[in-house]
Design an enzyme around this catalytic site. Structure first.
Site, PDB file in Angstrom:
ATOM      1  CE  LYS A 201      10.347  50.057  18.612  1.00  0.00           C
ATOM      2  NZ  LYS A 201      11.169  51.038  19.252  1.00  0.00           N
ATOM      3  NE  ARG A 203       6.956  54.352  19.250  1.00  0.00           N
ATOM      4  CZ  ARG A 203       7.821  54.086  20.224  1.00  0.00           C
ATOM      5  NH1 ARG A 203       7.508  54.555  21.486  1.00  0.00           N
ATOM      6  NH2 ARG A 203       9.024  53.731  20.198  1.00  0.00           N
ATOM      7  CG  ASP A 228      17.035  51.332  20.204  1.00  0.00           C
ATOM      8  OD1 ASP A 228      17.231  51.880  19.107  1.00  0.00           O
ATOM      9  OD2 ASP A 228      15.862  51.154  20.731  1.00  0.00           O
ATOM     10  N   GLY A 235      10.605  51.576  28.304  1.00  0.00           N
ATOM     11  CA  GLY A 235       9.563  50.546  28.168  1.00  0.00           C
ATOM     12  C   GLY A 235       9.709  49.348  27.254  1.00  0.00           C
TER      13      GLY A 235
END
Length: 333
Positions: A201, A203, A228, A235
Protein backbone atom coordinates in the site's frame (compact mmCIF):
# COMPACT_ATOMS: atom_id res chain seq x y z
CA UNK A 1 2.15 -28.45 37.34
CA UNK A 2 1.72 -26.21 40.36
CA UNK A 3 -0.93 -23.54 39.93
CA UNK A 4 0.02 -20.00 40.90
CA UNK A 5 -2.17 -18.49 43.58
CA UNK A 6 -2.02 -14.74 44.16
CA UNK A 7 -3.88 -13.11 47.02
CA UNK A 8 -5.06 -9.63 46.06
CA UNK A 9 -7.50 -9.06 48.89
CA UNK A 10 -4.88 -7.85 51.35
CA UNK A 11 -5.48 -4.24 50.40
CA UNK A 12 -1.97 -3.55 49.09
CA UNK A 13 -3.20 -3.27 45.49
CA UNK A 14 -5.59 -0.62 44.19
CA UNK A 15 -7.01 -0.35 40.67
CA UNK A 16 -8.44 2.99 39.61
CA UNK A 17 -9.96 4.07 36.31
CA UNK A 18 -9.63 7.27 34.34
CA UNK A 19 -12.65 8.78 32.64
CA UNK A 20 -12.46 6.49 29.59
CA UNK A 21 -11.03 3.41 31.28
CA UNK A 22 -13.83 2.54 33.67
CA UNK A 23 -15.48 -0.30 31.73
CA UNK A 24 -12.11 -1.93 31.06
CA UNK A 25 -11.03 -1.51 34.70
CA UNK A 26 -14.30 -2.99 35.95
CA UNK A 27 -13.70 -6.07 33.80
CA UNK A 28 -10.20 -6.38 35.26
CA UNK A 29 -11.52 -6.08 38.80
CA UNK A 30 -14.25 -8.65 38.14
CA UNK A 31 -11.62 -11.11 36.94
CA UNK A 32 -9.42 -10.46 39.98
CA UNK A 33 -12.30 -10.43 42.46
CA UNK A 34 -11.50 -6.99 43.88
CA UNK A 35 -13.32 -3.66 44.07
CA UNK A 36 -12.55 -0.79 41.71
CA UNK A 37 -11.08 2.18 43.55
CA UNK A 38 -13.30 5.22 44.04
CA UNK A 39 -12.29 8.12 41.82
CA UNK A 40 -13.66 11.41 40.52
CA UNK A 41 -12.94 13.16 37.23
CA UNK A 42 -14.41 16.60 36.57
CA UNK A 43 -14.28 18.73 33.45
CA UNK A 44 -14.89 22.42 33.94
CA UNK A 45 -16.55 24.65 31.38
CA UNK A 46 -13.20 26.06 30.26
CA UNK A 47 -11.89 22.56 29.48
CA UNK A 48 -9.79 22.08 32.64
CA UNK A 49 -9.61 18.55 34.06
CA UNK A 50 -9.72 17.77 37.80
CA UNK A 51 -8.97 14.28 39.22
CA UNK A 52 -9.29 12.96 42.76
CA UNK A 53 -8.88 9.53 44.37
CA UNK A 54 -11.79 8.83 46.71
CA UNK A 55 -9.85 6.60 49.11
CA UNK A 56 -6.42 6.32 50.65
CA UNK A 57 -3.54 5.02 48.54
CA UNK A 58 -0.75 5.49 51.09
CA UNK A 59 1.80 2.66 50.76
CA UNK A 60 -0.38 0.94 48.14
CA UNK A 61 0.53 -0.41 44.70
CA UNK A 62 -1.71 1.67 42.45
CA UNK A 63 -2.76 0.80 38.89
CA UNK A 64 -4.44 3.49 36.80
CA UNK A 65 -6.40 2.24 33.77
CA UNK A 66 -6.72 4.79 30.98
CA UNK A 67 -6.24 4.26 27.23
CA UNK A 68 -4.93 7.10 25.10
CA UNK A 69 -7.49 6.50 22.39
CA UNK A 70 -10.61 8.25 21.12
CA UNK A 71 -9.78 11.55 22.87
CA UNK A 72 -5.98 11.35 22.99
CA UNK A 73 -5.11 14.83 24.19
CA UNK A 74 -7.56 14.87 27.10
CA UNK A 75 -6.76 11.27 28.04
CA UNK A 76 -3.02 11.89 27.98
CA UNK A 77 -3.25 14.97 30.20
CA UNK A 78 -5.57 13.13 32.56
CA UNK A 79 -2.97 10.36 32.97
CA UNK A 80 -0.38 12.97 33.95
CA UNK A 81 -2.69 14.41 36.61
CA UNK A 82 -3.47 10.95 37.97
CA UNK A 83 0.22 10.01 38.23
CA UNK A 84 0.89 13.22 40.14
CA UNK A 85 -2.14 12.77 42.42
CA UNK A 86 -1.17 9.23 43.43
CA UNK A 87 2.46 10.13 44.04
CA UNK A 88 1.49 13.13 46.18
CA UNK A 89 -0.84 10.82 48.13
CA UNK A 90 2.16 8.61 49.05
CA UNK A 91 1.36 5.58 46.88
CA UNK A 92 4.15 3.01 47.11
CA UNK A 93 4.16 2.51 43.33
CA UNK A 94 2.09 3.80 40.42
CA UNK A 95 1.58 1.85 37.19
CA UNK A 96 -0.06 3.37 34.11
CA UNK A 97 -2.24 0.77 32.37
CA UNK A 98 -2.71 2.00 28.79
CA UNK A 99 -4.46 -0.69 26.70
CA UNK A 100 -3.98 1.61 23.70
CA UNK A 101 -1.25 4.23 23.30
CA UNK A 102 -2.39 6.44 20.42
CA UNK A 103 0.77 8.52 20.16
CA UNK A 104 2.77 5.36 19.43
CA UNK A 105 2.29 6.37 15.79
CA UNK A 106 4.57 9.38 16.37
CA UNK A 107 7.76 7.35 16.79
CA UNK A 108 10.28 9.00 14.46
CA UNK A 109 11.53 12.23 12.95
CA UNK A 110 11.11 11.38 9.28
CA UNK A 111 10.92 14.93 7.96
CA UNK A 112 12.24 18.35 9.05
CA UNK A 113 10.77 20.35 11.93
CA UNK A 114 8.49 17.69 13.43
CA UNK A 115 8.14 16.35 16.96
CA UNK A 116 8.81 12.78 18.04
CA UNK A 117 5.50 12.73 19.87
CA UNK A 118 5.79 9.27 21.44
CA UNK A 119 9.05 10.26 23.16
CA UNK A 120 7.48 13.45 24.54
CA UNK A 121 4.54 11.44 25.92
CA UNK A 122 6.82 8.77 27.43
CA UNK A 123 9.02 11.31 29.19
CA UNK A 124 6.02 13.27 30.48
CA UNK A 125 4.31 10.19 31.93
CA UNK A 126 7.49 9.23 33.77
CA UNK A 127 8.14 12.75 35.05
CA UNK A 128 4.57 12.88 36.37
CA UNK A 129 5.30 9.86 38.56
CA UNK A 130 4.75 6.57 36.71
CA UNK A 131 6.95 3.73 37.98
CA UNK A 132 5.84 1.29 35.28
CA UNK A 133 3.76 1.21 32.11
CA UNK A 134 1.65 -1.68 30.80
CA UNK A 135 0.35 -1.43 27.26
CA UNK A 136 -0.54 -3.63 24.30
CA UNK A 137 0.38 -3.96 20.62
CA UNK A 138 2.28 -0.72 20.19
CA UNK A 139 2.24 0.51 16.59
CA UNK A 140 6.05 0.70 16.84
CA UNK A 141 7.48 -1.68 19.48
CA UNK A 142 10.74 0.29 19.71
CA UNK A 143 8.80 2.96 21.60
CA UNK A 144 9.49 0.93 24.74
CA UNK A 145 12.99 2.39 24.48
CA UNK A 146 11.61 5.90 24.95
CA UNK A 147 10.78 4.98 28.55
CA UNK A 148 13.46 4.71 31.23
CA UNK A 149 11.06 2.90 33.57
CA UNK A 150 9.91 -0.71 32.91
CA UNK A 151 7.38 -1.24 30.12
CA UNK A 152 5.35 -4.44 29.88
CA UNK A 153 4.25 -4.82 26.26
CA UNK A 154 1.40 -7.32 25.96
CA UNK A 155 0.12 -8.94 22.77
CA UNK A 156 -3.50 -9.50 21.80
CA UNK A 157 -2.58 -12.26 19.34
CA UNK A 158 -2.94 -15.23 21.76
CA UNK A 159 -6.45 -14.15 22.79
CA UNK A 160 -7.51 -13.32 19.22
CA UNK A 161 -6.18 -16.60 17.84
CA UNK A 162 -8.11 -18.57 20.45
CA UNK A 163 -11.29 -16.87 19.27
CA UNK A 164 -10.47 -17.37 15.57
CA UNK A 165 -10.11 -21.10 16.21
CA UNK A 166 -13.72 -21.21 17.38
CA UNK A 167 -14.80 -20.07 13.87
CA UNK A 168 -13.38 -23.28 12.34
CA UNK A 169 -12.09 -21.56 9.20
CA UNK A 170 -10.36 -23.99 6.85
CA UNK A 171 -8.03 -23.28 3.92
CA UNK A 172 -7.00 -20.08 5.65
CA UNK A 173 -4.58 -17.40 4.46
CA UNK A 174 -3.44 -14.62 6.80
CA UNK A 175 -3.15 -11.28 5.00
CA UNK A 176 -1.04 -8.32 6.12
CA UNK A 177 -2.11 -4.97 4.62
CA UNK A 178 1.54 -3.91 4.20
CA UNK A 179 5.13 -5.01 4.73
CA UNK A 180 5.27 -3.26 8.10
CA UNK A 181 2.91 -5.78 9.70
CA UNK A 182 4.25 -8.80 7.80
CA UNK A 183 6.33 -10.11 10.71
CA UNK A 184 3.29 -10.15 12.98
CA UNK A 185 1.19 -11.71 10.21
CA UNK A 186 3.68 -14.60 10.03
CA UNK A 187 3.20 -15.14 13.77
CA UNK A 188 -0.59 -15.29 13.32
CA UNK A 189 -0.12 -17.72 10.42
CA UNK A 190 2.20 -19.97 12.41
CA UNK A 191 -0.25 -20.06 15.31
CA UNK A 192 -3.23 -20.83 13.04
CA UNK A 193 -1.44 -23.15 10.60
CA UNK A 194 -2.13 -20.86 7.64
CA UNK A 195 -0.28 -19.39 4.67
CA UNK A 196 0.57 -15.68 4.33
CA UNK A 197 -0.13 -12.96 1.78
CA UNK A 198 1.15 -9.37 1.97
CA UNK A 199 -0.38 -6.21 0.55
CA UNK A 200 1.58 -3.32 -0.91
CA UNK A 201 0.00 0.00 0.00
CA UNK A 202 1.00 3.62 -0.43
CA UNK A 203 0.10 6.72 1.57
CA UNK A 204 0.71 10.14 0.02
CA UNK A 205 0.42 12.28 3.17
CA UNK A 206 -0.41 12.35 6.88
CA UNK A 207 -4.10 11.69 6.27
CA UNK A 208 -5.81 8.36 6.89
CA UNK A 209 -6.17 7.47 3.22
CA UNK A 210 -4.00 4.71 1.79
CA UNK A 211 -4.36 2.70 -1.40
CA UNK A 212 -3.50 -0.97 -1.86
CA UNK A 213 -1.49 -1.32 -5.08
CA UNK A 214 -0.56 -4.99 -5.16
CA UNK A 215 -0.93 -8.28 -3.31
CA UNK A 216 1.90 -10.76 -2.85
CA UNK A 217 0.75 -14.33 -2.28
CA UNK A 218 -1.93 -16.79 -3.37
CA UNK A 219 -5.48 -16.19 -2.08
CA UNK A 220 -7.45 -17.89 -4.86
CA UNK A 221 -10.29 -19.98 -3.37
CA UNK A 222 -9.08 -19.40 0.20
CA UNK A 223 -10.63 -17.90 3.29
CA UNK A 224 -8.71 -14.71 4.08
CA UNK A 225 -8.00 -13.25 7.51
CA UNK A 226 -6.68 -9.66 7.40
CA UNK A 227 -4.58 -8.82 10.47
CA UNK A 228 -3.45 -5.37 11.62
CA UNK A 229 -2.92 -3.43 14.83
CA UNK A 230 -5.60 -0.76 14.32
CA UNK A 231 -7.93 0.95 11.89
CA UNK A 232 -9.53 4.40 11.99
CA UNK A 233 -11.29 5.14 8.71
CA UNK A 234 -11.32 1.50 7.48
CA UNK A 235 -10.19 2.83 4.09
CA UNK A 236 -7.18 0.53 3.75
CA UNK A 237 -9.18 -2.40 5.10
CA UNK A 238 -12.02 -2.01 2.61
CA UNK A 239 -9.58 -1.42 -0.26
CA UNK A 240 -7.72 -4.62 0.65
CA UNK A 241 -11.03 -6.52 0.76
CA UNK A 242 -11.68 -5.31 -2.79
CA UNK A 243 -8.28 -6.59 -3.97
CA UNK A 244 -8.78 -9.94 -2.22
CA UNK A 245 -12.14 -10.41 -3.90
CA UNK A 246 -10.60 -9.57 -7.28
CA UNK A 247 -7.93 -12.23 -6.63
CA UNK A 248 -10.54 -14.90 -5.88
CA UNK A 249 -10.65 -15.03 -2.08
CA UNK A 250 -13.78 -16.61 -0.60
CA UNK A 251 -14.79 -15.55 2.91
CA UNK A 252 -12.91 -12.51 4.25
CA UNK A 253 -12.57 -11.68 7.95
CA UNK A 254 -10.38 -9.15 9.73
CA UNK A 255 -8.61 -9.23 13.07
CA UNK A 256 -7.58 -5.88 14.57
CA UNK A 257 -6.24 -5.21 18.05
CA UNK A 258 -7.46 -1.62 18.44
CA UNK A 259 -10.81 -0.63 16.94
CA UNK A 260 -10.40 3.12 16.59
CA UNK A 261 -13.07 3.22 13.89
CA UNK A 262 -14.96 6.42 13.24
CA UNK A 263 -18.68 6.42 12.48
CA UNK A 264 -17.82 6.65 8.78
CA UNK A 265 -15.35 3.78 9.16
CA UNK A 266 -18.01 1.54 10.69
CA UNK A 267 -20.37 2.43 7.83
CA UNK A 268 -17.71 1.44 5.28
CA UNK A 269 -17.30 -1.94 6.93
CA UNK A 270 -21.04 -2.53 7.05
CA UNK A 271 -21.29 -1.86 3.31
CA UNK A 272 -18.24 -3.97 2.38
CA UNK A 273 -18.17 -7.73 1.60
CA UNK A 274 -16.20 -8.43 4.77
CA UNK A 275 -17.85 -11.09 6.95
CA UNK A 276 -16.62 -10.09 10.39
CA UNK A 277 -14.15 -7.78 12.12
CA UNK A 278 -12.73 -9.20 15.35
CA UNK A 279 -11.13 -6.74 17.76
CA UNK A 280 -10.46 -6.05 21.41
CA UNK A 281 -12.00 -3.69 23.95
CA UNK A 282 -8.75 -1.72 24.34
CA UNK A 283 -10.68 1.50 23.65
CA UNK A 284 -14.22 2.39 24.63
CA UNK A 285 -15.59 3.21 21.17
CA UNK A 286 -19.29 4.15 21.05
CA UNK A 287 -19.46 3.79 17.25
CA UNK A 288 -19.10 -0.01 17.48
CA UNK A 289 -22.27 -0.63 19.48
CA UNK A 290 -24.74 -1.10 16.63
CA UNK A 291 -22.48 -2.82 14.09
CA UNK A 292 -23.56 -6.27 12.95
CA UNK A 293 -20.08 -7.17 11.67
CA UNK A 294 -17.89 -6.29 14.66
CA UNK A 295 -17.12 -8.82 17.39
CA UNK A 296 -15.29 -7.67 20.51
CA UNK A 297 -13.05 -9.92 22.59
CA UNK A 298 -11.99 -8.51 25.95
CA UNK A 299 -8.30 -8.29 26.84
CA UNK A 300 -9.09 -7.00 30.34
CA UNK A 301 -8.50 -10.50 31.80
CA UNK A 302 -5.10 -10.56 30.06
CA UNK A 303 -4.17 -7.25 31.71
CA UNK A 304 -5.48 -8.58 35.03
CA UNK A 305 -3.17 -11.57 34.71
CA UNK A 306 -0.32 -9.17 33.97
CA UNK A 307 -1.09 -7.29 37.20
CA UNK A 308 -0.99 -10.58 39.09
CA UNK A 309 2.46 -11.28 37.64
CA UNK A 310 3.71 -7.79 38.53
CA UNK A 311 2.27 -7.92 42.04
CA UNK A 312 3.70 -11.38 42.77
CA UNK A 313 7.00 -10.54 40.98
CA UNK A 314 6.65 -13.42 38.55
CA UNK A 315 7.58 -13.70 34.88
CA UNK A 316 5.06 -12.41 32.37
CA UNK A 317 6.59 -14.33 29.45
CA UNK A 318 3.95 -17.14 29.35
CA UNK A 319 1.27 -14.54 28.51
CA UNK A 320 3.08 -13.61 25.29
CA UNK A 321 2.40 -16.95 23.60
CA UNK A 322 -0.45 -18.76 25.33
CA UNK A 323 -3.26 -17.44 27.51
CA UNK A 324 -4.67 -19.57 30.35
CA UNK A 325 -8.10 -21.09 29.66
CA UNK A 326 -9.57 -18.95 32.43
CA UNK A 327 -8.41 -15.80 30.61
CA UNK A 328 -10.00 -16.81 27.30
CA UNK A 329 -13.26 -17.92 28.91
CA UNK A 330 -13.50 -14.51 30.57
CA UNK A 331 -12.56 -12.71 27.34
CA UNK A 332 -15.58 -13.61 25.24
CA UNK A 333 -18.12 -10.78 25.55
Amino acid sequence: MLQRVVVLSNGSIKIFAGSTGKVFAERMCKYLGIELGRADVMRFSDGNIFVRAGETVRDKDVYLVQPIGMHPNDEFVEILFWMDAFKRASADSVTAIMPYFSYAKGDKKDEPRVSIRARVCAESIELAGADRVVTMDLHSPQIQGFFKKPVDHLFAMPVLCEYIRTLSLDNLVVVSPDAGFAKQAHKFAAELGASVAIGDKTRSGHDERAKVLELIGDVQGKNALIVDDFSISAGTLVDLVRVLKERGAQRIDACLTHLMLTEEGVRRLEESPIERVIGTDSVDNPYLAHSTKIKLVSVAPLFAEAIQCIHSRESMSPLFTKVPDKVFQSSVL
